[in-house]
Design a protein around this motif. Structure first.
Motif, PDB file in Angstrom:
ATOM      1  N   TRP A  28       0.832  -1.168  -0.078  1.00 48.41           N
ATOM      2  CA  TRP A  28      -0.179  -0.082  -0.216  1.00 48.41           C
ATOM      3  C   TRP A  28       0.921   1.153  -0.203  1.00 48.41           C
ATOM      4  CZ3 TRP A  28      -4.883  -0.907  -0.912  1.00 48.41           C
ATOM      5  CH2 TRP A  28      -5.720  -2.218  -0.365  1.00 48.41           C
ATOM      6  N   PHE A  29       2.123   1.090  -0.198  1.00 47.16           N
ATOM      7  CA  PHE A  29       2.908   2.175  -0.053  1.00 47.16           C
ATOM      8  C   PHE A  29       4.049   2.183  -1.541  1.00 47.16           C
ATOM      9  CE2 PHE A  29       1.933   1.386   4.405  1.00 47.16           C
ATOM     10  CZ  PHE A  29       2.050   2.634   4.871  1.00 47.16           C
ATOM     11  N   PRO A  34       2.111   6.562   1.094  1.00 51.78           N
ATOM     12  CA  PRO A  34       0.776   5.572   0.774  1.00 51.78           C
ATOM     13  C   PRO A  34       0.440   5.989  -0.549  1.00 51.78           C
ATOM     14  CG  PRO A  34       0.373   6.985   2.708  1.00 51.78           C
ATOM     15  CD  PRO A  34       1.589   7.428   2.308  1.00 51.78           C
ATOM     16  N   ALA A  38      -4.117   2.999  -1.366  1.00 51.79           N
ATOM     17  CA  ALA A  38      -4.380   2.925   0.282  1.00 51.79           C
ATOM     18  C   ALA A  38      -5.630   4.021   0.643  1.00 51.79           C
ATOM     19  CB  ALA A  38      -3.196   3.344   0.838  1.00 51.79           C
ATOM     20  N   PHE A  67      -1.844   5.988   8.476  1.00 49.82           N
ATOM     21  CA  PHE A  67      -1.581   6.410   6.924  1.00 49.82           C
ATOM     22  C   PHE A  67      -1.239   8.052   6.828  1.00 49.82           C
ATOM     23  CE2 PHE A  67      -2.352   2.052   6.182  1.00 49.82           C
ATOM     24  CZ  PHE A  67      -1.772   1.934   5.307  1.00 49.82           C
ATOM     25  N   GLN A  80       6.139  -0.074   7.814  1.00 52.77           N
ATOM     26  CA  GLN A  80       5.448  -0.250   6.478  1.00 52.77           C
ATOM     27  C   GLN A  80       4.891  -1.611   6.288  1.00 52.77           C
ATOM     28  OE1 GLN A  80       7.040   1.555   2.963  1.00 52.77           O
ATOM     29  NE2 GLN A  80       6.884  -0.255   2.065  1.00 52.77           N
TER      30      GLN A  80
END
Length: 509
Positions: A28-29, A34, A38, A67, A80
């Motif tokens: 999601w990074f 993000p 995300a 986030f 993360q």
């Protein structure tokens, strides 16, 4: 021992059984910040209430804060990895809850013996969507394809949009008399008008007069018709009680209905008979080419809320009995029939009763010894076919361990009541010939004339169906009908209250 709703576990099916290695979930990074996906996922969790779910169950607020912090300052690799796992798990659980529900129906002692439907693979659904760059669309597509789900959800969103409506900020004042009638004055008229206007039963700019006039009476009739009340325009305690239910409370009622829809087997067979208990209505329908065709709808009478509630379950109808005997259940015989016979011996012949001994021999003579034998469980008492028979002239049998069935009645006048919980648990039907025609439509030799003759004959005959038909006894206090109107019904068996408590108890800490 069965668990009470207060101690019921979260639905066990919400735990994914991994039979093969799962594909890796994309992070999601990107560069410690993000991704767009995300924010899409976090937005879905934050808006879980739009699906009748609770964002707290998915730690939506805490994840969003984490986030947001990562977006501002970046994040270390270990943090993360943790956030990757937490957001993925939360989104997976959200999708499973949305499709399969948070609880099992067994929590409320609902006996749905249908085979499990194919399980929604939430994890792979998300992975494939992300790999194809279409997560937002995939989350929309993941919504349940259940009859009435989207219509109830749309109504729920409209009620959510009302927010803390000022018309419900203060309670309605008590009535000066038993009911408010046309022409009466009442200090709460302006408040009632504001509530009816908010619900669409009056124009938004309506200004009430000093008396309960025809415009308000008509609006009240519309309101009553949509809330399971006698639609007579008289505002009594029952109507006042429903008018006092706030939009926020209706939202909760609809959210509970969405939860029930997720695990109620409404599409179990190509032809089905469904009884909605709080609505007091039976519907028979067919599935054709992915579409549902309603063939029949009728009023029914269900078990008394006080002491003989109709259970919620699914079984297959396998037999019809024409001109049936009524074998009086022992509880009814001991509690009602035998005491009546002791007070009024003529009742025995008037109602067409007879005694049946253990060896099957039949006695048409009322004696003290026979009454004692039934009282002691040695004999039973039954009612012969005829105009006074409690089952009417036809009985629809779907074998079950609670001895519940559909049948006609010698007292059809009760169908005119708005609230119809009068039976000992079985379900009395308003249109027996029409239901028999639906059930027997694949047996064309059973014409309408033949069905009616068998019902009038007075000689019991049991017919086995060529094809069993599922009969679903269900419980929904909210439905959508009449071109999209939302109807609410009183929680006569307190099933919504029990479900609400069970969901609160099962919520993760």
């Amino acid at each position: 021992m069965a668990q009470s709703p207060a101690t019921a576990p979260i639905r066990q099916e919400s735990v994914v059984e991994i039979s093969a290695p799962r594909p890796a979930m994309p992070s999601w990074f990107v560069d410690a910040r993000p991704t767009d996906d995300a924010w899409v996922a976090l937005d879905a969790l934050a808006n879980a209430a739009s699906q009748g779910l609770n964002s707290q169950d998915y730690r939506a607020q805490a994840l969003a804060a984490a986030f947001q912090q990562a977006a501002q300052t970046g994040t270390a690799s270990d943090a993360q990895a943790r956030l990757d796992a937490e957001l993925g798990a939360a989104l997976e659980r959200y999708l499973l809850d949305m499709n399969h529900g948070r609880l099992s129906p067994e929590t409320l002692k609902h006996r749905f013996k249908a085979p499990l439907t194919e399980r929604f693979d939430a994890y792979n659904h998300v992975v494939q969507a992300r790999l194809n760059g279409r997560l937002a669309a995939a989350l929309q597509e993941a919504q349940p394809k259940i009859p009435m789900y989207q219509a109830i959800r749309a109504a729920m969103l409209e009620y959510q949009a009302m927010g803390d409506h000022p018309a419900w900020n203060v309670p309605l004042p008590p009535l000066a008399s038993r009911s408010l009638k046309p022409g009466d004055a009442y200090e709460g008229l302006a408040l009632i008008a504001a509530r009816l206007a908010a619900l669409g039963d009056l124009p938004a700019d309506f200004v009430p007069g000093e008396q309960y006039d025809s415009d308000m009476v008509f609006a009240a009739i519309q309101f009553q018709a949509r809330h399971g009340l006698e639609a007579d325009g008289l505002i009594g305690p029952a109507t006042l009680e429903q008018l006092n239910v706030s939009p926020a409370q209706r939202v909760e009622q609809m959210a509970l209905t969405l939860e029930r829809l997720r695990w109620t087997p409404l599409l179990y067979g190509p032809r089905m008979i469904v009884v909605n208990v709080p609505e007091f209505v039976l519907r028979a329908y067919e599935q054709q080419g992915g579409h549902i065709r309603l063939d029949l709808e009728m009023r029914v009478i269900v078990g008394r809320a006080l002491d003989t509630r109709t259970p919620i379950f699914l079984e297959d109808m396998r037999f019809i009995e024409f001109s049936p005997y009524w074998n009086v259940p022992s509880s009814i015989a001991r509690g009602e029939t035998l005491p009546r016979l002791r007070r009024d011996p003529d009742y025995f012949s008037q109602q067409g009763f007879e005694f049946v001994s253990r060896d099957g021999s039949v006695s048409n003579t009322l004696t003290g010894e026979a009454i004692d034998a039934v009282q002691n469980g040695e004999w039973r008492i039954r009612q012969r076919p005829g105009p006074r028979n409690a089952l009417g002239d036809i009985k629809f049998i779907f074998p079950n361990d609670q001895n519940i069935y559909l049948h006609h009645t010698p007292a059809p006048q009760l169908f005119s009541r708005s609230r119809r919980d009068f039976s000992h648990g079985c379900i009395r039907i308003e249109q027996p010939v029409e239901l028999a025609r639906f059930v027997l439509q694949n047996q064309p030799d059973w014409t309408t004339d033949r069905i009616e003759q068998a019902m009038r004959r007075g000689t019991s005959r049991t017919l086995r169906l060529n094809e069993p038909i599922p009969v679903l006894i269900t419980y929904s206090t909210v439905i959508i009908k009449d071109g999209g109107k939302v109807y609410f019904f009183p929680d006569i068996y307190q099933q919504d209250a029990r479900l609400s408590q069970a969901l609160r108890s099962a919520r993760p800490s």
